[in-house]
Write an enzyme that holds these catalytic residues in place. Structure first.
Site, PDB file in Angstrom:
ATOM      1  N   ARG A 112       1.417 -11.596   6.903  1.00  0.00           N
ATOM      2  CA  ARG A 112       0.790 -10.407   7.471  1.00  0.00           C
ATOM      3  C   ARG A 112      -0.692 -10.386   7.112  1.00  0.00           C
ATOM      4  NH1 ARG A 112       3.310  -5.703   3.465  1.00  0.00           N
ATOM      5  NH2 ARG A 112       2.565  -6.665   1.552  1.00  0.00           N
ATOM      6  N   ASN A 150      -2.092  -0.733   7.426  1.00  0.00           N
ATOM      7  CA  ASN A 150      -1.399  -0.649   6.142  1.00  0.00           C
ATOM      8  C   ASN A 150      -2.230  -1.355   5.087  1.00  0.00           C
ATOM      9  OD1 ASN A 150       1.198   0.062   4.730  1.00  0.00           O
ATOM     10  ND2 ASN A 150       1.057  -2.108   4.191  1.00  0.00           N
ATOM     11  N   GLU A 151      -2.561  -0.629   4.047  1.00  0.00           N
ATOM     12  CA  GLU A 151      -3.289  -1.223   2.919  1.00  0.00           C
ATOM     13  C   GLU A 151      -4.400  -2.156   3.395  1.00  0.00           C
ATOM     14  OE1 GLU A 151      -0.400  -2.996   0.269  1.00  0.00           O
ATOM     15  OE2 GLU A 151      -0.061  -1.079  -0.694  1.00  0.00           O
ATOM     16  N   GLU A 309       3.424   5.057  -1.168  1.00  0.00           N
ATOM     17  CA  GLU A 309       4.388   4.042  -1.615  1.00  0.00           C
ATOM     18  C   GLU A 309       4.421   4.002  -3.121  1.00  0.00           C
ATOM     19  OE1 GLU A 309       3.729   0.033  -0.362  1.00  0.00           O
ATOM     20  OE2 GLU A 309       3.133   0.631   1.652  1.00  0.00           O
ATOM     21  N   TRP A 317       6.630  -9.054  -6.445  1.00  0.00           N
ATOM     22  CA  TRP A 317       5.403  -9.853  -6.357  1.00  0.00           C
ATOM     23  C   TRP A 317       4.734 -10.104  -7.702  1.00  0.00           C
ATOM     24  CZ3 TRP A 317       2.013  -6.204  -8.060  1.00  0.00           C
ATOM     25  CH2 TRP A 317       2.271  -4.881  -7.741  1.00  0.00           C
ATOM     26  N   GLU A 357      10.331  -9.774   1.461  1.00  0.00           N
ATOM     27  CA  GLU A 357      10.478  -8.748   0.428  1.00  0.00           C
ATOM     28  C   GLU A 357      11.946  -8.413   0.171  1.00  0.00           C
ATOM     29  OE1 GLU A 357       6.215  -6.677   0.407  1.00  0.00           O
ATOM     30  OE2 GLU A 357       7.534  -5.917   1.983  1.00  0.00           O
ATOM     31  N   HIS A 360      12.778  -6.842  -3.197  1.00  0.00           N
ATOM     32  CA  HIS A 360      12.051  -5.621  -3.586  1.00  0.00           C
ATOM     33  C   HIS A 360      13.038  -4.460  -3.573  1.00  0.00           C
ATOM     34  CE1 HIS A 360       9.006  -2.481  -3.626  1.00  0.00           C
ATOM     35  NE2 HIS A 360       8.054  -3.380  -3.715  1.00  0.00           N
TER      36      HIS A 360
HETATM   37  C1  GLA Z   1       2.565  -2.944  -0.423  1.00  0.00           C
HETATM   38  C2  GLA Z   1       2.829  -2.859   1.065  1.00  0.00           C
HETATM   39  C3  GLA Z   1       4.269  -2.738   1.422  1.00  0.00           C
HETATM   40  C4  GLA Z   1       5.094  -3.639   0.539  1.00  0.00           C
HETATM   41  C5  GLA Z   1       4.849  -3.269  -0.897  1.00  0.00           C
HETATM   42  C6  GLA Z   1       5.706  -4.051  -1.867  1.00  0.00           C
HETATM   43  O1  GLA Z   1       2.323  -1.768  -1.032  1.00  0.00           O
HETATM   44  O2  GLA Z   1       2.124  -1.813   1.671  1.00  0.00           O
HETATM   45  O3  GLA Z   1       4.423  -3.103   2.774  1.00  0.00           O
HETATM   46  O4  GLA Z   1       4.708  -4.949   0.757  1.00  0.00           O
HETATM   47  O5  GLA Z   1       3.522  -3.555  -1.197  1.00  0.00           O
HETATM   48  O6  GLA Z   1       5.469  -3.652  -3.189  1.00  0.00           O
END
Ligand code: GLA
Length: 667
Positions: A112, A150-151, A309, A317, A357, A360
């Site tokens: 991504r 996202n981020e 989140e 990770w 993930e 996770h």
């Molecule tokens: C980030 C991403 C999520 C996911 C989390 C896993 O915060 O925004 O999509 O990958 O990490 O901890």
């Protein structure tokens, strides 16, 4: 238009990725969401490939069904633009949009954020899908917020391709107007780096020797701005087609990410949101939660924010991914609420069985509902429901801690006196004793209005411009208390050393002058008068009006002041010219706080965190026991514990071992 979140109380939920599952599973998802008290989920974050199977061809049928199902079950949607994960077809059509790392390697798709932030093709494609979504779902009753991307910058904060190079030059022209100004700012007379043509300027790609510091610093500023401009463009498209819903994007304020200058970003968000994950190696991650929460609330201008989140258990990770201890999930979530979060969400709703993930944690774990995580998730839903009235309450702090991304980036450039000096470590070492004492803290930009504070701390402010330096020293001159950490004020906004002695911009206000720096080796210590030790840094401080509070008795500089205090104007300016051990620093900051007249929000036994949120008619006192021994804490008469609904008649509240209480105290 006020763009606030229309979900009542403290919103609760997580990232919901139903596209990872057959539709039969969705009915169970919403049934369990209701059981857990989930009120809002983030959807579509990584759905681009399914929403737009080929360029300009859209399939919204699955998203229609997801949103309708959520709405039918009373669950709101924070609808994402899926632009963090462009599909494979996009890169086959636009291979030039792939990012290039600083060694010149083109990275591939198959993960991504595999795009160049300055790519025109990416921007066009991202705005197109954002516009399609906004037009289709502007009036959908489930959609209450836009989750943009996202981020930003998590995996592609820097791209060194030629397109980025051209965009960097445009950014530099706007900043400097002419090459003489740039050459001067970058000090390019050094090592024959003089530029005669804008086209000679490239990103700071890998070189054999140390890069030009100002080149590198401007590059970081540019990279943050390049992504910000993408955010603004997407938000613009959303606002045009769907003006009713607020827009957010999830920040990553915390220990592992510093690519974006969030002071510049935050004003562009209707609601500031953050993602926060614990580091398995941090034995006191509750302090990291508090620090990041205070910083995020400060970015939000003191207004409530949204925890977009965090994790119910282990992430996937880190080298070793630790699960949470009993009761830690609850303490973590409520500690974010204590710092001003009006929404609590997780990555992710249902643990994935496939994909990157799959290991996770999630709200609904692989093990299903017969699991501790699920029980905790359901219990937390009830807790958050009980805290509904806390929504909208804010914080009041008498202490400001200066935080600046520019200063952080500059300090951490190569070729410093010591590569052991890290901005966040210094801020955290000063923040920790305040946290232990229950002292409320805001974070501020160096040029912020400081008039509401009694005490301003600048643990690490290597780079500072003249105006900001004057802002801080004027605060002391006018009666405030200012404490500055070592190697601050050293350079101006162009990374040029301030001449005449250190700590440059703060010399006069601090009443000291240092002529030479003596950083300590890893593990090396210097003893201090009064019994403590110092590490990391020493410098030959000479008094120029200040008094020595502590001096070295060993190390490279015996007899030289380590901490000084200067009566400046009608205020006081302290210089902490080293890193004292934790106990010594705590005692010092205790004294500084006491002299400045700063008080704790509540005196509690060690390990019991006390935080206050202030509502219109009542205060909300959060007490979190991290030590595991429980405590009795005095509270106001006529107080009520909100999580149990118990009136507290006796003037105290019992915090159960490892537990949390939230006490409403009438004003
Ligand atoms: C980030 C991403 C999520 C996911 C989390 C896993 O915060 O925004 O999509 O990958 O990490 O901890």
């Amino acid at each position: 238009m006020s763009r606030s979140l229309s979900v009542p109380g403290i919103a609760y939920g997580g990232d919901y990725n139903p596209e990872q599952w057959p539709e039969e599973v969705w009915a169970e998802d919403v049934r369990l969401m209701r059981e857990a008290g989930v009120t809002m989920v983030s959807v579509g974050i990584f759905s681009w490939a399914l929403l737009e199977p080929s360029e300009g061809v859209y399939d919204f049928s699955r998203m229609d069904r997801v949103l309708d199902l959520l709405h039918a079950n009373g669950i709101a949607a924070d609808l994402a633009t899926p632009t963090a994960a462009p599909p494979a077809w996009f890169f086959r059509a636009h291979p030039e949009a792939l990012p290039v790392d600083h060694d010149g390697r083109t990275l591939s798709y198959g993960s991504r954020q595999t795009f160049c932030p300055s790519s025109p093709a990416y921007r066009a494609a991202a705005l197109r899908i954002a516009g399609e979504l906004a037009r289709r779902y502007a009036d959908h009753p489930a959609v209450v917020m836009w989750h943009v991307h996202n981020e930003y910058g998590c995996h592609n904060a820097e791209c060194h391709c030629d397109t980025s190079a051209a965009a960097f030059r445009v950014w530099l022209r706007a900043r400097y107007e002419n090459l003489d100004a740039l050459n001067d700012a970058w000090g390019t007379a050094f090592w024959s780096q003089w530029y005669y043509d804008w086209d000679e300027i490239i990103p700071p790609r890998s070189t054999g020797a140390v890069p030009n510091p100002t080149h590198r610093l401007d590059w970081r500023r540019f990279c943050s701005d390049a992504l910000l401009s993408l955010y603004e463009a997407e938000r613009g498209v959303l606002r045009k087609a769907a003006p009713a819903q607020p827009a957010t994007t999830n920040f990553m304020v915390g220990h592992s990410f510093d690519a974006l200058d969030y002071w510049r970003w935050a004003p562009e968000l209707d609601i500031v949101s953050n993602d926060h994950y614990l580091r398995s190696t941090d034995p006191e991650s509750q302090i990291d939660i508090a620090l990041s929460g205070d910083l995020v609330r400060s970015l939000a201008g003191g207004r409530p924010w949204f925890l977009m989140e965090h994790s119910t258990g282990a992430v996937n990770w880190q080298p070793v991914n630790r699960a949470k201890n009993p009761r830690e999930l609850r303490r973590n979530a409520l500690a974010h609420v204590a710092r001003g979060a009006d929404g609590i969400a997780y990555f992710q709703w249902r643990a994935a069985k496939a994909g990157a993930e799959q290991w996770h944690s999630a709200m609904l774990p692989h093990a299903g509902t017969d699991s501790r995580i699920w029980q905790d998730v359901v219990a937390l839903g009830a807790d958050l429901k009980a805290l509904a009235e806390v929504r909208g309450s804010t914080a009041a702090a008498e202490v400001a801690v200066v935080w600046d991304w520019d200063a952080k980036w500059a300090l951490e450039l190569p070729s410093q006196p010591s590569d052991q000096v890290r901005h966040l470590d210094l801020v955290r070492s000063w923040y920790e004793p305040l946290w232990r004492s229950g002292i409320a803290v805001d974070f501020v930009r160096p040029d912020a209005d400081l008039s509401s504070y009694r005490l301003v701390l600048a643990p690490s402010l290597y780079l500072v411009d003249d105006e900001s330096a004057a802002n801080l020293t004027d605060f002391a001159a006018r009666g405030g208390t200012l404490a500055v950490g070592f190697h601050s004020g050293a350079v101006d906004e162009n990374c040029h050393v301030r001449l005449g002695g250190y700590p440059g911009a703060f010399r006069e206000a601090l009443g000291v002058r240092t002529d030479e720096l003596f950083p300590l080796l890893p593990g090396e210590k210097a003893d201090l008068t009064g019994g403590g030790t110092a590490s990391l840094w020493t410098e030959r401080v000479r008094l120029a009006g200040a008094r020595a509070v502590t001096s070295y008795t060993s190390g490279p500089l015996p007899g030289v002041p380590a901490v000084t205090r200067h009566a400046y104007g009608t205020g006081t300016a302290w210089y902490v010219a080293t890193l004292p051990d934790a106990g010594t620093l705590a005692a010092l900051l205790d004294r500084v706080c006491a002299e400045a007249g700063v008080a704790s929000v509540r005196v509690t036994p060690e390990g019991v965190e006390a935080v206050l949120r202030r509502g219109e008619a009542a205060d909300y006192l959060f007490l979190v026991d991290h030590r595991g021994a429980g405590a009795e804490v005095p509270v106001a008469a006529d107080a009520v514990e909100l999580l149990t609904g118990e009136p507290l008649k006796g003037g105290t509240v019992t915090v159960p071992p490892g537990g949390v209480v939230v006490v409403r105290e009438p004003r």
